[in-house]
Motif scaffolding. Sequence first.
Motif, PDB file in Angstrom:
ATOM      1  N   THR A 167       0.851  -1.196   0.000  1.00 50.67           N
ATOM      2  CA  THR A 167       0.000   0.000   0.000  1.00 50.67           C
ATOM      3  C   THR A 167       0.883   1.241   0.000  1.00 50.67           C
ATOM      4  O   THR A 167       1.620   1.476   0.955  1.00 50.67           O
ATOM      5  N   PRO A 168       0.846   2.071  -1.042  1.00 51.32           N
ATOM      6  CA  PRO A 168       1.723   3.245  -1.099  1.00 51.32           C
ATOM      7  C   PRO A 168       1.241   4.419  -0.256  1.00 51.32           C
ATOM      8  O   PRO A 168       1.978   5.356  -0.030  1.00 51.32           O
ATOM      9  N   ASP A 169      -0.029   4.374   0.192  1.00 55.23           N
ATOM     10  CA  ASP A 169      -0.587   5.472   0.988  1.00 55.23           C
ATOM     11  C   ASP A 169      -0.955   4.937   2.363  1.00 55.23           C
ATOM     12  O   ASP A 169      -1.896   4.134   2.501  1.00 55.23           O
ATOM     13  N   ALA A 170      -0.244   5.390   3.385  1.00 53.46           N
ATOM     14  CA  ALA A 170      -0.469   4.873   4.736  1.00 53.46           C
ATOM     15  C   ALA A 170      -1.850   5.216   5.269  1.00 53.46           C
ATOM     16  O   ALA A 170      -2.391   4.504   6.126  1.00 53.46           O
ATOM     17  N   HIS A 171      -2.441   6.298   4.779  1.00 58.36           N
ATOM     18  CA  HIS A 171      -3.761   6.691   5.277  1.00 58.36           C
ATOM     19  C   HIS A 171      -4.859   5.706   4.874  1.00 58.36           C
ATOM     20  O   HIS A 171      -5.957   5.737   5.441  1.00 58.36           O
ATOM     21  N   LEU A 172      -4.607   4.838   3.888  1.00 54.31           N
ATOM     22  CA  LEU A 172      -5.606   3.882   3.398  1.00 54.31           C
ATOM     23  C   LEU A 172      -5.450   2.505   4.023  1.00 54.31           C
ATOM     24  O   LEU A 172      -6.129   1.552   3.582  1.00 54.31           O
ATOM     25  N   LEU A 173      -4.587   2.353   5.016  1.00 51.82           N
ATOM     26  CA  LEU A 173      -4.300   1.020   5.552  1.00 51.82           C
ATOM     27  C   LEU A 173      -5.529   0.369   6.193  1.00 51.82           C
ATOM     28  O   LEU A 173      -5.742  -0.845   6.037  1.00 51.82           O
ATOM     29  N   VAL A 174      -6.339   1.136   6.926  1.00 57.14           N
ATOM     30  CA  VAL A 174      -7.523   0.553   7.561  1.00 57.14           C
ATOM     31  C   VAL A 174      -8.494   0.060   6.492  1.00 57.14           C
ATOM     32  O   VAL A 174      -9.027  -1.062   6.575  1.00 57.14           O
ATOM     33  N   HIS A 175      -8.715   0.871   5.483  1.00 59.77           N
ATOM     34  CA  HIS A 175      -9.613   0.492   4.389  1.00 59.77           C
ATOM     35  C   HIS A 175      -9.120  -0.772   3.699  1.00 59.77           C
ATOM     36  O   HIS A 175      -9.908  -1.704   3.426  1.00 59.77           O
ATOM     37  N   HIS A 176      -7.836  -0.837   3.427  1.00 64.97           N
ATOM     38  CA  HIS A 176      -7.285  -2.004   2.743  1.00 64.97           C
ATOM     39  C   HIS A 176      -7.304  -3.235   3.645  1.00 64.97           C
ATOM     40  O   HIS A 176      -7.531  -4.362   3.160  1.00 64.97           O
ATOM     41  N   ALA A 177      -7.069  -3.064   4.928  1.00 69.20           N
ATOM     42  CA  ALA A 177      -7.131  -4.197   5.851  1.00 69.20           C
ATOM     43  C   ALA A 177      -8.552  -4.758   5.921  1.00 69.20           C
ATOM     44  O   ALA A 177      -8.746  -5.982   5.991  1.00 69.20           O
ATOM     45  N   LEU A 178      -9.557  -3.891   5.906  1.00 66.84           N
ATOM     46  CA  LEU A 178     -10.950  -4.356   5.923  1.00 66.84           C
ATOM     47  C   LEU A 178     -11.291  -5.121   4.651  1.00 66.84           C
ATOM     48  O   LEU A 178     -11.982  -6.149   4.680  1.00 66.84           O
ATOM     49  N   LYS A 179     -10.787  -4.639   3.511  1.00 63.25           N
ATOM     50  CA  LYS A 179     -11.025  -5.357   2.257  1.00 63.25           C
ATOM     51  C   LYS A 179     -10.341  -6.726   2.284  1.00 63.25           C
ATOM     52  O   LYS A 179     -10.907  -7.729   1.826  1.00 63.25           O
ATOM     53  N   ALA A 180      -9.128  -6.775   2.834  1.00 64.72           N
ATOM     54  CA  ALA A 180      -8.440  -8.060   2.940  1.00 64.72           C
ATOM     55  C   ALA A 180      -9.173  -8.995   3.895  1.00 64.72           C
ATOM     56  O   ALA A 180      -9.233 -10.220   3.665  1.00 64.72           O
ATOM     57  N   LEU A 181      -9.775  -8.462   4.974  1.00 68.04           N
ATOM     58  CA  LEU A 181     -10.552  -9.279   5.902  1.00 68.04           C
ATOM     59  C   LEU A 181     -11.781  -9.860   5.200  1.00 68.04           C
ATOM     60  O   LEU A 181     -12.115 -11.041   5.384  1.00 68.04           O
ATOM     61  N   ASP A 182     -12.472  -9.050   4.408  1.00 69.65           N
ATOM     62  CA  ASP A 182     -13.624  -9.558   3.653  1.00 69.65           C
ATOM     63  C   ASP A 182     -13.208 -10.697   2.749  1.00 69.65           C
ATOM     64  O   ASP A 182     -13.930 -11.708   2.606  1.00 69.65           O
ATOM     65  N   GLN A 183     -12.027 -10.572   2.139  1.00 67.14           N
ATOM     66  CA  GLN A 183     -11.535 -11.636   1.271  1.00 67.14           C
ATOM     67  C   GLN A 183     -11.255 -12.896   2.075  1.00 67.14           C
ATOM     68  O   GLN A 183     -11.586 -14.018   1.649  1.00 67.14           O
ATOM     69  N   ALA A 184     -10.648 -12.744   3.263  1.00 68.15           N
ATOM     70  CA  ALA A 184     -10.355 -13.903   4.106  1.00 68.15           C
ATOM     71  C   ALA A 184     -11.628 -14.619   4.529  1.00 68.15           C
ATOM     72  O   ALA A 184     -11.689 -15.863   4.548  1.00 68.15           O
ATOM     73  N   LYS A 185     -12.672 -13.879   4.839  1.00 70.20           N
ATOM     74  CA  LYS A 185     -13.941 -14.493   5.262  1.00 70.20           C
ATOM     75  C   LYS A 185     -14.643 -15.154   4.088  1.00 70.20           C
ATOM     76  O   LYS A 185     -15.232 -16.232   4.227  1.00 70.20           O
ATOM     77  N   SER A 186     -14.551 -14.518   2.926  1.00 71.03           N
ATOM     78  CA  SER A 186     -15.203 -15.101   1.750  1.00 71.03           C
ATOM     79  C   SER A 186     -14.512 -16.376   1.291  1.00 71.03           C
ATOM     80  O   SER A 186     -15.119 -17.215   0.629  1.00 71.03           O
ATOM     81  N   GLU A 187     -13.254 -16.533   1.640  1.00 69.72           N
ATOM     82  CA  GLU A 187     -12.507 -17.717   1.230  1.00 69.72           C
ATOM     83  C   GLU A 187     -12.603 -18.850   2.246  1.00 69.72           C
ATOM     84  O   GLU A 187     -11.922 -19.871   2.107  1.00 69.72           O
ATOM     85  N   GLY A 188     -13.412 -18.648   3.297  1.00 70.68           N
ATOM     86  CA  GLY A 188     -13.627 -19.756   4.217  1.00 70.68           C
ATOM     87  C   GLY A 188     -13.236 -19.476   5.650  1.00 70.68           C
ATOM     88  O   GLY A 188     -13.284 -20.362   6.493  1.00 70.68           O
ATOM     89  N   ARG A 189     -12.834 -18.269   5.965  1.00 76.68           N
ATOM     90  CA  ARG A 189     -12.437 -17.874   7.322  1.00 76.68           C
ATOM     91  C   ARG A 189     -11.179 -18.595   7.800  1.00 76.68           C
ATOM     92  O   ARG A 189     -10.582 -19.378   7.070  1.00 76.68           O
TER      93      ARG A 189
END
Length: 489
Positions: free
Chosen positions: A450-472
């Motif tokens: 992530t090149p912009d540190a201010h977007l880390l929370v947003h990107h972490a939430l998107k990655a969490l959604d991906q982890a849950k969609s793939e089976g938790r």
Amino acid sequence: MEFFRNISITRRIVLTTLAMIGLPVGIFWYIRGMELPVSFPVFLFLGFIFFGLGLVTSLLVAVSITKPLDRVRKRIDGFLVKKVANPVKDFGNDEISDLAEELNAVFGQFNSELNTVIKKSKLRSDEMTKTETVKAELEQQLALSRSCLQVAQRLNTTFDFQTNLKTILDEAVKTMGIQWASILLVNRDTLELTVACMRGVEQSLLDDLAEDNYPALKLKPHEGLAGQVIKNALPLLANKGHKDPRFKSFSEFRTREEKIASLLCAPIKGSDGTILGVIDFVNRISPPVFRNEDIPYAEDVCTLVALVIERNRLYRNLFCDEVTGLTSHNVWRNFFEEESARSIRYSQPLSVVVLDLDRFKEIIDQTASEFVQKIAADIGRAVQETLRETDLASKVQDRFYLLLPNSDAAGAVFLVGRIKEQIEKMKFEYNERTFEITASAGVGSFPEPTPDAHLLVHHALKALDQAKSEGRNRVVIHSRAAAAAPRLK
């Protein structure tokens, strides 16, 4: 040569006169009485002889008077012109020697009184110099105390950690007359020394920090000047700068290190005596070297920094979640904004992890609120015990938000793996039922990927959604494919 100095001047003149008169008269009467035949040329010759003898005798008498008088006159002239009372050296036994003795007595008294006056004047001068020195030192101490007081007053206007550190360093740079100063905090677990704040009058030395790869300074125990300061808990002066043999060089900073001509490194001590880090005061402008007199003020600045650090910890403790003991999310968001700005400023890695308890809502529906709170408290304690001292965690419903300064994606995944391991070891009993909990996590890291540190929370939430969609029960790093994401059980 000085003849006749053993008799008085009067006798000298009388005897010389009698000799000049009596000698020719006696010879004249001798010739007449003896009826010696003497021609006129003989009389003329004898007359010249007597005249020459009289002239030489008069000259010797005159020199015996004028030469010692000339010495006396020179001493008097020297006294009148140069105010120098040197004694007259005279070894005769006449009126002039008596005058010389009296003059020497006067000169001696003058020199004695002059020495007394000089000593008193020197004492007064020394006292005035000492008074001025003490006055200057008191004025300097007053200025330094006023400087610390002004900083302390400004510290009461905000709880923002970075703002307070900048306030302290800005005042220290101005008061000490240095080019720049930096605060480096130590991690007790990893022995890494990281830059927390840097300020200076030469902004060109600081503006390029965002462009540099500015990693944590990994110092071994007691390595370099900072290591010596941490080991001995005492300030160190290094007026040879980067040429000092105790100076630890880093290839990443070689260009900047070569600009360090003088350095004062002082320890930051907590209220319990623990060394929290060091402050580097770099390149004193006037005078161009640091002195022992600079150490007390440097220690006062370190005390203010320690106060800010401990107050920051207290601030965190005051605004914690009652159930888990973690920082409230509003405070966590403020720290996230500070850390993201600092990571961009100093090009340091930063990671955010959002950890979600899998199917935790089902447990809430099947059990009582007290049991749910016990689970949250135990997991929150496990999270807090796993985090480093510089990390920060908060909880919102069934999600945990982790702020990991100076951690890249790999470090964040490793830490989440430890947390998941602790969670999966837990077993919770309720009405003869055993509940085991797993967790999914999303990771956002700066500067990669992530090149912009201010977007880390947003990107972490998107990655969490991906982890849950793939089976938790897995960890996903933002922007990586699901197949490549590590699965941690």
